[in-house]
Design a protein around this motif. Structure first.
Motif, PDB file in Angstrom:
ATOM      1  N   ARG A 123      17.941  17.881 -10.104  1.00 34.43           N
ATOM      2  CA  ARG A 123      17.560  17.344  -8.799  1.00 34.43           C
ATOM      3  C   ARG A 123      18.244  18.159  -7.696  1.00 34.43           C
ATOM      4  N   HIS A 124      17.471  18.710  -6.775  1.00 34.62           N
ATOM      5  CA  HIS A 124      18.009  19.533  -5.701  1.00 34.62           C
ATOM      6  C   HIS A 124      18.362  18.615  -4.519  1.00 34.62           C
ATOM      7  N   ALA A 140      23.074  15.417 -10.177  1.00 34.63           N
ATOM      8  CA  ALA A 140      21.928  16.315 -10.024  1.00 34.63           C
ATOM      9  C   ALA A 140      21.552  17.009 -11.327  1.00 34.63           C
ATOM     10  N   SER A 197      12.012  24.433  -7.906  1.00 30.35           N
ATOM     11  CA  SER A 197      11.882  24.013  -6.512  1.00 30.35           C
ATOM     12  C   SER A 197      10.684  24.688  -5.867  1.00 30.35           C
ATOM     13  N   SER A 207       9.106  18.487  -3.239  1.00 30.56           N
ATOM     14  CA  SER A 207       9.167  19.808  -3.868  1.00 30.56           C
ATOM     15  C   SER A 207       8.700  19.750  -5.322  1.00 30.56           C
ATOM     16  N   LYS A 208       9.227  18.783  -6.075  1.00 29.74           N
ATOM     17  CA  LYS A 208       8.849  18.652  -7.484  1.00 29.74           C
ATOM     18  C   LYS A 208       7.372  18.284  -7.616  1.00 29.74           C
ATOM     19  N   ASN A 252      13.382  16.698  -2.166  1.00 32.61           N
ATOM     20  CA  ASN A 252      13.369  17.096  -3.573  1.00 32.61           C
ATOM     21  C   ASN A 252      12.121  16.568  -4.277  1.00 32.61           C
ATOM     22  N   ASN A 253      11.776  15.309  -4.008  1.00 33.67           N
ATOM     23  CA  ASN A 253      10.607  14.728  -4.648  1.00 33.67           C
ATOM     24  C   ASN A 253       9.312  15.400  -4.190  1.00 33.67           C
ATOM     25  N   ASP A 286      18.707  19.475  -0.739  1.00 36.20           N
ATOM     26  CA  ASP A 286      17.507  19.479   0.109  1.00 36.20           C
ATOM     27  C   ASP A 286      17.225  18.094   0.675  1.00 36.20           C
TER      28      ASP A 286
END
Length: 324
Positions: free
Chosen positions: A189-190, A243, A127, A201-202, A198-199, A193
């Protein structure tokens, strides 16, 4: 007709062998890789501080291993009847302050010695979100279920991630000139958030890691994230929380990692080691039967042969288990 996308994964130019030492650090997906390598008798040390999700905590803990930092009572806080560290997972928390420090510092020293001689470092980032204490702005690796108002949540910009990791990598290469590093991005997958967050962040992690891999010739990237998100791409490969990748997904990733990281002779050795590990986990219905004694003798001979052929392997537990 192709029903799934494919990814070309170029093998490591210098493969990992059982003679190498591997330190793993990062998110919970790190432990899927680390546990698998450990079961297959690779020399590994994983997450000396416990699970770490974001680059700031990973970097600062790696630097603490380089420095062999000694934690003191000033580094701990008391909450929920436990002495805890903002730099460590709750597995290090203890009711007794002295015991907490002893566990933390023993792990620190072990990590320092292991990292000094390690051949490989595998970093799995999960993350780009970090948490900082409101009262002093300190980054925390674990919130220890403290009240949410104690923290500010912060999405680390790409340039800040690059700067932190770049500085840490230079220190690592100075500390251990033979070290090589593999980066992965966790496919977990967080969702707490938010999907969009999440996307984002990644995406920041991916851009950061590829910037660094293109800069250093001893840095490599293994696409665990893409294998789950883009190749498998199906909720059948996630647990009920939608997730975490399930067993089938993690096994798929590990098969691809084997092709990426190991030579054919190493993969053949792994096959024989896996046979031993599976046999050792076998629970006999009739342990005193002649059939079971033959089973033990067969696998004792296999363990003995592998130990003689590969003296760097530690098969002491298997030899003891199968010995009649």
């Amino acid at each position: 007709m192709n029903l799934i996308a494919t990814i070309e994964i170029k093998p490591l130019p210098a493969p990992i062998t059982h003679q190498h030492s591997v330190l793993l650090i990062g998110s919970c997906f790190t432990e899927h890789i680390g546990n698998n390598l450990s079961d297959l008798k690779f020399k590994v040390l994983q997450n000396p501080n416990g699970i770490l999700f974001e680059p700031i905590s990973v970097c600062r803990n790696l630097v603490s291993y380089i420095q062999d930092k000694e934690y003191t009572s000033d580094d701990l806080f008391h909450y929920n009847e436990l002495w805890q560290s903002w730099s460590h997972h709750s597995q290090f928390s203890q009711p007794d302050q002295k015991q907490a420090l002893e566990r933390i510092n023993n792990s620190q020293h072990t990590a320092h010695q292991f990292l000094k001689k390690a051949d490989w470092l595998i970093i799995t980032l999960g993350s780009s979100f970090v948490y900082k204490l409101v009262d002093n702005g300190r980054f925390v690796a674990n919130c220890h279920k403290a009240p949410g108002q104690w923290f500010d949540k912060y999405l680390i910009p790409i340039d800040e991630q690059v700067a932190e990791l770049d500085n840490t990598i230079h220190q690592l290469f100075h500390f251990n000139p033979k070290l090589k590093i593999i980066f992965t991005i966790s496919p977990v997958r967080h969702l707490r958030d938010g999907v969009v967050e999440n996307n984002r962040s990644k995406a920041r992690l991916l851009e950061t890691v590829h910037h660094l891999v293109n800069k250093f010739d001893r840095l490599f990237y293994f696409p665990a994230y893409e294998l789950v998100i883009d190749v498998l791409r199906d909720y059948r490969f996630y647990d009920i929380d939608l997730a975490h990748p399930n067993y089938a997904a993690t096994q798929f990733v590990m098969e691809k990692f084997s092709d990426y990281a190991f030579t054919e002779p190493t993969k053949q050795l792994i096959k024989e080691i896996r046979q031993l590990v599976t046999a050792r986990n076998h629970k006999p219905f009739h342990p005193t039967s002649q059939l079971h004694k033959q089973f033990l003798q067969k696998h004792y001979e296999l363990a003995k042969r592998l130990q003689e052929q590969h003296s760097h392997l530690d098969l002491a537990a298997e030899l003891e288990y199968f010995r009649l």
